[in-house]
Design an enzyme around this catalytic site. Structure first.
Site, PDB file in Angstrom:
ATOM      1  N   CYS A  16       0.871  -1.181   0.000  1.00  0.00           N
ATOM      2  CA  CYS A  16       0.000   0.000   0.000  1.00  0.00           C
ATOM      3  C   CYS A  16       0.910   1.234   0.000  1.00  0.00           C
ATOM      4  CB  CYS A  16      -0.894  -0.002   1.238  1.00  0.00           C
ATOM      5  SG  CYS A  16      -1.948   1.445   1.317  1.00  0.00           S
ATOM      6  N   CYS A  25      -5.136   6.126  -4.145  1.00  0.00           N
ATOM      7  CA  CYS A  25      -4.412   4.852  -4.038  1.00  0.00           C
ATOM      8  C   CYS A  25      -2.989   5.101  -4.527  1.00  0.00           C
ATOM      9  CB  CYS A  25      -5.102   3.783  -4.890  1.00  0.00           C
ATOM     10  SG  CYS A  25      -4.232   2.218  -4.856  1.00  0.00           S
TER      11      CYS A  25
HETATM   12  N1  LIG Z   1      -6.090  -2.528  -1.777  1.00  0.00           N
HETATM   13  C1  LIG Z   1      -4.813  -2.753  -2.352  1.00  0.00           C
HETATM   14  C2  LIG Z   1      -3.678  -2.498  -1.421  1.00  0.00           C
HETATM   15  C3  LIG Z   1      -3.682  -1.092  -0.916  1.00  0.00           C
HETATM   16  C4  LIG Z   1      -3.325  -0.081  -1.983  1.00  0.00           C
HETATM   17  C5  LIG Z   1      -3.211   1.273  -1.360  1.00  0.00           C
HETATM   18  N2  LIG Z   1      -4.382   1.955  -1.041  1.00  0.00           N
HETATM   19  C6  LIG Z   1      -2.163   2.154  -1.955  1.00  0.00           C
HETATM   20  O1  LIG Z   1      -2.112   3.342  -1.581  1.00  0.00           O
HETATM   21  O2  LIG Z   1      -1.306   1.698  -2.711  1.00  0.00           O
HETATM   22  C7  LIG Z   1      -4.693  -4.202  -2.839  1.00  0.00           C
HETATM   23  O3  LIG Z   1      -5.231  -5.120  -2.224  1.00  0.00           O
HETATM   24  O4  LIG Z   1      -3.997  -4.411  -3.841  1.00  0.00           O
END
Ligand SMILES: N[C@@H](CCC[C@H](N)C(=O)O)C(=O)O
Length: 261
Positions: free
Chosen positions: A74, A199
């Site tokens: 993340c 994200c």
């Molecule tokens: N939900 C994602 C992992 C988290 C990603 C995150 N919010 C970021 O900032 O990169 C997954 O399960 O791939």
């Protein structure tokens, strides 16, 4: 048992953070994490992280999605846990820590609310029709669209994430539209199973995919606007491998408290 927690957000991607160096909490508790991340019955968050001791690094980042399952990297979480590490005195303004995709270095501002995070190199990028598929620590689908502000990201992102090609492992779906400078991005996140306000690995994937799409090479800086604010990615690209990738942006403490486990 009541334990202290802190809530952080990085461009609106929000996380519960726990300093687990001394507490020794067994974090493999999917139902507990899902409940704490719930926005009505819990503290609320897109994910939850545990900061742990590690013999070879400043600390280890252990990350869970809001569904209570451990996940891949993340990016915004990485930036938030660096700000948290500075807040609790584990680091000063520079760090090397271990995450699920390997070691990361990062710098945090003296004010403690701005973090530049070194991401993993990326040497593989596929196409799926006119979309790009790549892994920036987490798997991402990048699709260019028109009229992104009015798009039903939940509906369209969920359809791609649950399509035959991606259903089993899941994927994060990023929709992107060019702006005068940089791009506007909205993301449907796996493990949250909803649109999030930002994200980090997602906007990183968009910046790399757009550099390939536009056949750019050299040192590239890409500003990206998301629902929760602004992020920036810079990297080197020789036409094959993306190196020296940095994800920069805000990482802000929102509140802290105690919660019954
Ligand atoms: N939900 C994602 C992992 C988290 C990603 C995150 N919010 C970021 O900032 O990169 C997954 O399960 O791939």
């Amino acid at each position: 048992m009541k334990i202290p927690f802190y809530k952080y957000q990085g461009a609106g991607n929000d996380f519960i953070l726990i300093d687990n160096r001394e507490l020794g909490i067994d974090h493999h508790q999917p139902e507990l994490i899902e409940r704490l991340c719930d926005r009505r019955f819990g503290i609320g968050g897109d994910g939850m992280m545990f900061l742990q001791n590690h013999p070879d690094y400043d600390f280890e980042m252990v990350y869970y999605n809001a569904d209570g399952q451990p996940s891949s990297m993340c990016g915004n979480g990485g930036r938030c846990i660096v700000a948290f590490a500075k807040f609790i005195g584990v680091i000063d303004t520079k760090t090397e820590f271990l995450a699920v995709d390997g070691p990361h270095t990062a710098k945090v501002s003296d004010t403690g609310d701005w973090v530049s995070l070194h991401m993993i190199d990326v040497d593989h990028i596929e196409t799926d029709g006119d979309a790009y598929v790549l892994d920036t620590g987490s798997p991402h689908y990048v699709k260019m669209v028109n009229g992104l502000a009015g798009k039903d990201v939940y509906h369209d992102g969920s359809a791609i994430r649950n399509s035959h090609s991606f259903k089993e492992k899941g994927i994060n779906v990023n929709f992107v539209e060019p702006m005068v400078e940089g791009f506007f991005v909205r993301t449907y996140e796996r493990g949250v199973e909803d649109e999030t306000y930002a994200c980090g690995t997602g906007v990183t994937a968009v910046a790399l995919a757009m550099a390939k799409h536009q056949q750019q090479k050299g040192h590239i800086t890409t500003p990206i606007k998301v629902l929760g604010g602004d992020l920036s990615i810079h990297f080197d690209y020789d036409g094959k491998v993306f190196r020296n990738i940095y994800l920069d942006g805000p990482a802000v403490q929102v509140f802290g408290g105690e919660v019954e486990l």
